[in-house]
Motif scaffolding. Structure first.
Motif, PDB file in Angstrom:
ATOM      1  N   HIS A   1     -17.694  86.904 134.018  1.00  0.00           N
ATOM      2  CA  HIS A   1     -17.779  87.052 135.477  1.00  0.00           C
ATOM      3  C   HIS A   1     -18.103  88.485 135.895  1.00  0.00           C
TER       4      HIS A   1
ATOM      5  N   ASP B   1     -19.516  78.606 139.119  1.00  0.00           N
ATOM      6  CA  ASP B   1     -18.345  77.714 139.176  1.00  0.00           C
ATOM      7  C   ASP B   1     -17.397  78.068 140.305  1.00  0.00           C
ATOM      8  N   GLU B   2     -17.390  79.321 140.713  1.00  0.00           N
ATOM      9  CA  GLU B   2     -16.419  79.697 141.741  1.00  0.00           C
ATOM     10  C   GLU B   2     -17.019  79.547 143.148  1.00  0.00           C
TER      11      GLU B   2
ATOM     12  N   HIS C   1     -15.735  76.247 132.725  1.00  0.00           N
ATOM     13  CA  HIS C   1     -14.767  77.330 132.925  1.00  0.00           C
ATOM     14  C   HIS C   1     -13.377  76.764 133.210  1.00  0.00           C
TER      15      HIS C   1
HETATM   16 ZN   LIG Z   1     -15.233  81.058 135.611  1.00  0.00          ZN
END
Ligand SMILES: [Zn+2]
Length: 416
Positions: A80, A180-181, A258
């Motif tokens: 990240h 993913d976030e 993740h």
């Molecule tokens: Zn992640």
């Protein structure tokens, strides 16, 4: 050129002492004839909270590999990262997870959108994608909407990628693009055009982390509709295979999951889908090795157990502060957390059973587990008192760490 294997596993390690125990899990998989590439990952956020440096992860990985005579490829993941902090990871990492979720939804310039629509307009209509039953329908409006939403993120990923490439040289590192976030899971059509945009941007991505349906809370099981997850996961694999052919993306491009630790209820569907599509997978975990340390300390009784109790007491005291950076990925019901007095009276088994992720055990407490999961800052603050306890109880902790990664994760995912 270093290539990542078909199956890879992100192991992380908060305190950088379990590298060997983690690697043992890969050796156990190798004995079963399944190669799993270890990837030590640690995010900037974790480094900041613990006070470690990217070079510490590299040192841990190198020394574990050397100690066990591991001969296959392994990686150190700058997890990240963005343009702001990538330079900190440049020397020690050879896997870069480009996090561009913040750029999703920032409107793209009109000319970028139109040029994207021009380039990929030929996909308007019904696309037959092997592995997806119904043809996928695409309108020009879909392409325009997706371009508007994702192009700024993909362009940013391109900037970070080229920045790394300039320093490390093409082919000397693995690139992951992570989205993913974000709030919403991507649809198959979105996934298709995100991959188109990544290809057009010239990013040779080896892994892509979409947002999946359902909740991926830290350290506990998947919460959501497993059948829906399975359907989307299969669609994603189909889209990736199609995109590799259509857009000329790297042939070994694969999905990355993740917060993948402990998502036991989706491992079987994942295992089945990987076999069906003959596909690879990267699955990231990080935090649960630290929980195995606490379980090992508790199970050892004596001073280790006292220290584990101390960690819980302090974590409960600092619950707001500890949960803040993770508030979107934990669900703690505070009423279900045991009091400090209760925990003070626990024996080794009481503590270990409450924390160990065994849903068939009545004593298992997912609320306590999530709190401790985000509570590593407490142990970090204890400094050598904590680290020395890990060293003193190395054997019992190592057994827990290896067993957790191999029996509960690698085996159901890649071997069964
Ligand atoms: Zn992640």
């Amino acid at each position: 050129m270093i290539e990542i294997g078909r199956y890879s596993f992100g192991i992380g390690d908060r305190f950088a002492l379990q590298g060997k125990a983690q690697l043992q899990a890969m050796l156990k998989a190798a004995q079963k004839g399944v190669e799993v590439t270890p990837v030590w990952n640690k995010s900037h956020r974790e480094h900041t909270i613990i006070g470690t440096k990217p070079a510490d992860v590299r040192a841990e990985a190198d020394s574990a590999v050397k100690a066990l005579g591991f001969k296959k490829a392994y990686f150190v993941d700058a997890d990240h990262i963005s343009l702001k902090n990538v330079d900190l990871f440049m020397d020690s990492s050879d896997f870069f997870t480009l996090d561009v979720a913040d750029y999703i939804g920032k409107a793209a310039p009109e000319e970028d959108i139109e040029s994207f629509v021009g380039k990929f307009g030929k996909y308007v209509g019904q696309i037959e994608i092997p592995g997806i039953d119904e043809p996928v329908s695409v309108t020009e409006d879909d392409i325009r909407t997706i371009a508007k939403k994702v192009l700024p993120a993909v362009k940013e990923a391109g900037k970070i990628y080229r920045h790394i490439e300039k320093v490390k040289g093409r082919g000397n590192f693995v690139t992951e693009v992570s989205m993913d976030e974000t709030e919403q899971p991507q649809t198959p059509v979105e996934m298709l055009f995100i991959l188109a945009a990544i290809a057009a941007e010239g990013i040779p991505a080896r892994t892509i982390a979409p947002k999946f349906t359902g909740r991926f809370n830290k350290g506990v099981d998947y919460v959501g509709d497993v059948a829906q997850f399975e359907k989307e996961f299969n669609q994603d694999l189909a889209i990736i295979a199609f995109a590799i052919e259509e857009f000329g993306l790297p042939g070994n491009l694969k999905l990355s999951v993740h917060s993948g630790s402990d998502k036991f209820s989706i491992y079987k569907p994942i295992n089945k889908a990987l076999k069906k599509f003959d596909a690879g997978l990267h699955l990231k975990t990080a935090g649960t090795t630290w929980l195995e340390e606490i379980i090992g300390l508790a199970a050892s009784g004596g001073k280790g157990l006292e220290l584990a109790k101390e960690v819980y007491a302090k974590a409960l005291d600092k619950i707001d502060e500890l949960c803040e950076p993770y508030k979107t990925v934990i669900d703690i019901d505070r009423k279900k957390l045991p009091s400090i007095e209760t925990v003070r009276n626990w024996g080794p088994d009481d503590y270990a059973n409450a924390l160990r992720h065994d849903q068939s055990c009545k004593a298992y407490n997912p609320h306590l587990r999530q709190l401790l999961h985000v509570g590593y800052k407490i142990a970090a603050k204890m400094g050598n008192i904590y680290l020395d306890a890990l060293r003193e109880n190395e054997k019992i902790i190592a057994e827990h760490v290896t067993k957790n990664i191999y029996d509960r994760h690698i085996k159901p995912l890649f071997i069964d």
